[in-house]
Write an enzyme that holds these catalytic residues in place. Structure first.
Site, short mmCIF file in Angstrom:
data_model
loop_
_atom_site.label_atom_id
_atom_site.label_comp_id
_atom_site.label_asym_id
_atom_site.label_seq_id
_atom_site.Cartn_x
_atom_site.Cartn_y
_atom_site.Cartn_z
N GLY A 250 30.21 20.07 50.41
CA GLY A 250 30.61 21.06 49.82
C GLY A 250 30.04 22.25 49.92
O GLY A 250 29.55 23.56 49.36
N GLU A 292 26.90 15.18 53.19
CA GLU A 292 28.18 14.82 54.50
C GLU A 292 28.64 16.55 54.57
O GLU A 292 29.49 17.17 53.38
CB GLU A 292 29.17 14.85 53.34
CG GLU A 292 28.46 12.92 52.90
CD GLU A 292 29.83 11.91 52.35
OE1 GLU A 292 30.07 11.11 52.67
OE2 GLU A 292 30.50 12.84 51.37
N GLY A 294 30.65 19.51 55.88
CA GLY A 294 31.98 19.45 56.96
C GLY A 294 32.22 21.34 56.99
O GLY A 294 31.72 21.55 58.21
N ARG A 295 32.42 21.80 56.48
CA ARG A 295 33.20 23.58 56.22
C ARG A 295 31.27 23.52 56.98
O ARG A 295 31.69 24.81 58.07
CB ARG A 295 32.79 23.69 55.21
CG ARG A 295 33.29 25.53 55.02
CD ARG A 295 33.63 26.19 53.02
NE ARG A 295 34.62 24.85 52.04
CZ ARG A 295 35.74 25.22 52.88
NH1 ARG A 295 36.19 25.68 53.03
NH2 ARG A 295 36.77 24.01 51.96
N ARG A 332 45.68 27.61 54.94
CA ARG A 332 44.53 28.07 54.04
C ARG A 332 44.98 29.46 53.21
O ARG A 332 44.76 28.24 52.03
CB ARG A 332 42.91 27.99 54.27
CG ARG A 332 42.32 26.49 55.00
CD ARG A 332 41.19 26.31 55.15
NE ARG A 332 40.49 26.69 54.07
CZ ARG A 332 39.66 27.25 53.16
NH1 ARG A 332 39.67 28.95 54.53
NH2 ARG A 332 39.19 27.21 52.06
N TYR A 336 46.01 27.62 48.98
CA TYR A 336 45.35 28.48 47.95
C TYR A 336 44.71 29.18 47.99
O TYR A 336 43.42 29.81 47.54
CB TYR A 336 43.69 27.38 47.71
CG TYR A 336 43.51 26.52 48.86
CD1 TYR A 336 43.38 25.45 49.06
CD2 TYR A 336 42.01 26.55 49.71
CE1 TYR A 336 43.48 24.57 50.33
CE2 TYR A 336 42.04 26.51 51.10
CZ TYR A 336 42.52 25.14 50.70
OH TYR A 336 41.27 24.18 51.72
N CYS A 363 58.57 30.69 59.83
CA CYS A 363 60.34 30.85 58.69
C CYS A 363 60.06 30.91 56.83
O CYS A 363 60.30 30.04 56.94
CB CYS A 363 61.55 30.31 58.97
SG CYS A 363 61.32 30.80 60.66
N GLU A 364 58.74 31.72 56.74
CA GLU A 364 57.98 31.40 55.06
C GLU A 364 57.91 32.39 54.63
O GLU A 364 56.57 33.29 55.69
CB GLU A 364 57.28 29.94 55.36
CG GLU A 364 57.68 29.04 55.25
CD GLU A 364 58.29 28.19 54.44
OE1 GLU A 364 58.29 28.36 52.91
OE2 GLU A 364 59.09 26.89 54.24
N TYR A 392 38.93 23.21 58.91
CA TYR A 392 40.13 23.23 57.96
C TYR A 392 40.89 24.28 57.86
O TYR A 392 42.47 24.28 57.58
CB TYR A 392 40.39 23.48 56.39
CG TYR A 392 39.67 22.73 55.68
CD1 TYR A 392 39.34 21.40 55.92
CD2 TYR A 392 37.75 22.85 55.21
CE1 TYR A 392 38.20 20.31 55.51
CE2 TYR A 392 36.99 22.28 54.79
CZ TYR A 392 36.68 20.56 54.84
OH TYR A 392 35.90 19.72 54.61
#
Ligand SMILES: *Cc1c(COP(=O)(O)O)cnc(C)c1O
Length: 434
Positions: A250, A292, A294-295, A332, A336, A363-364, A392
């Site tokens: 985190g 742990e 990741g990012r 991403r 969010y 198409c969004e 991510y």
């Protein structure tokens, strides 16, 4: 205009360089959208994380890379060479780690629902540890581990009730969460009594992960305090002293110039001190400490390159600049509202005379990379760069609109090599039947 990291620069042609290479040249050679990664930075981050445990916690721990951030066989090989452990959440991530040469004893199997097929594959592969969210799942693993030829270590994932002050969707430590055993109401302590009785697994310790992209140190310390109290309570209640404490990942990274993340050293120094002091207070042995990230291992070590399309200007409203990627390679913002730094890699020295939204090609209406970006006007064919896309992005990529997943190029010491191939039209239809 923020360049965020020391591995980004501007060359004599006014082009953005990343890890010492002209990004517009990479776009020309490999096509766009393109993820460009910096191997030296990834390795440096692995070493910094590992060294922080070695320096401040006397080497009594292990840094496990959370492979969901970015998983590929090549990435697993790099992380394995750096002697980190690795977190996996599915048979796919496990298979990738094994193919990357990971020693199974350094693999940790996570997930709030491991299927029986996942568990069977993990046991067959002899993964070192399972982190589990329920007694029911622990019993299933215990049953399946009977006669499997080794005794896997298990940790209980605890939801410590700590608010990590981050986005709701990436917050995982609050009591209202799908993850883990609740600490606050005594569920965790009660369940520990049942886990102790399992015969085919070794109840090694407790785990928590409070969220992602966290800049404060206090939530980590608060989580460490609560977990140490739990270790004390388990010892008091059941006479069993657990050996391992995993405090999750985190750690935040820089997406915007204004972001100011703390180093692994600063985090680990404070966390280690907190744990060591509580060991003395509670009369516990120093647990083996796991983290742990990741990012923070891989996030900053990547830039995504796009080719600019046309600009739509809506008088009195705003402008939209289209790029040849979007939510299919980076969902991403759509998920969010994640912030990103966007640059016009083709004209870094020009005036920043365009302000508008960088939109993808799906198409969004929600297919947006970033809003309210100010950059030199993106002419048709310019290369647009989005920084800090290592975590991510590729791992969350989709084939929406039947777009091919983008290629990844890895740069090491100024040399680029293809790291993940771009998908072909054949790849996109390979599972389709008539
Ligand atoms: C996602 C996750 C991590 C990694 O989080 P980062 O924010 O990428 O460092 C670590 N542990 C668990 C259990 C996770 O779910």
């Amino acid at each position: 205009m923020g360049m965020l990291y020391e591995n980004t620069g501007i060359n004599e042609k006014g082009h953005l360089t990343f890890a010492g290479v002209d990004t517009t040249e990479l776009a020309k050679e490999y096509g766009t959208p393109l993820y460009v990664m910096d191997e030296n930075m990834i390795r440096d981050n692995c070493r910094k994380a590992k060294n922080a445990i070695d320096s401040y916690y006397d080497g009594k721990g292990m840094c496990c890379y959370a492979s969901k951030a970015f998983s590929s066989v090549g990435m697993c090989k790099i992380v394995s060479e750096e002697m980190l452990g690795i977190d996996v959440v599915s048979s796919g991530e496990l298979y990738t780690a094994l193919k990357g040469g990971f020693d199974p004893s350094r693999i940790v199997m996570h997930g709030n629902f491991k299927t029986k097929a996942d568990i069977a594959y993990a046991l067959e592969s002899k993964v070192g540890r399972f982190v589990c969210d329920s007694v029911e799942e622990l019993s299933i693993i215990n049953d399946m581990a009977k006669g499997c030829g080794y005794t896997p270590r298990v940790l209980m994932r605890i939801t410590p009730g700590v608010d990590a002050h981050t986005h709701d969707f990436i917050k995982t430590g609050c009591t209202d969460s799908k993850f883990g055993f609740t600490l606050e109401d005594g569920t965790a302590l009660k369940a520990a009594g049942e886990v102790i009785r399992l015969e085919n697994v070794k109840f090694a310790g407790v785990h928590c992960h409070i969220g992602s992209q966290i800049f404060d140190i206090e939530p980590f310390l608060e989580a460490a305090r609560l977990m140490m109290k739990l270790l004390r309570d388990i010892k008091t209640m059941y006479g069993r002293e657990l050996e391992e404490l995993d405090i999750g990942g985190g750690f935040g990274i820089r997406y915007l110039e204004s972001d100011d993340p703390l180093s692994y050293a600063v985090h680990l120094k404070a966390i280690a001190l907190t744990i060591k002091e509580l060991c003395v207070d509670y009369g516990l042995r120093q647990p083996f400490l796991m983290i742990e990230p990741g990012r923070s291992i891989v996030g900053a070590a990547c830039t995504t390159l796009y080719t600019a399309g046309t600009v739509k200007h809506i008088e009195g409203v705003k402008s939209y600049a289209a790029v040849d990627g979007g939510m299919a390679d980076n969902p991403r913002f759509a998920l969010y509202g994640a912030p990103y730094t966007v640059l016009n890699a083709s004209r870094m020295n020009d005036n920043a005379d365009f302000t508008g939204t960088i939109a993808g090609r799906c198409c969004e209406s929600g297919d947006i990379i970033q809003e309210n970006v100010t950059i030199p006007y993106p002419k048709y064919g310019d290369i647009i760069a989005v920084l800090s896309t290592g975590a991510y992005n590729y791992s969350m990529a989709s084939n929406y609109n039947r777009l091919a997943r983008a290629a990844t190029v890895m740069i090491k010491d100024g040399q680029a090599r293809l790291f993940i191939k771009r998908e072909s039209l054949e790849d996109i239809t390979k599972n389709d039947l008539l």
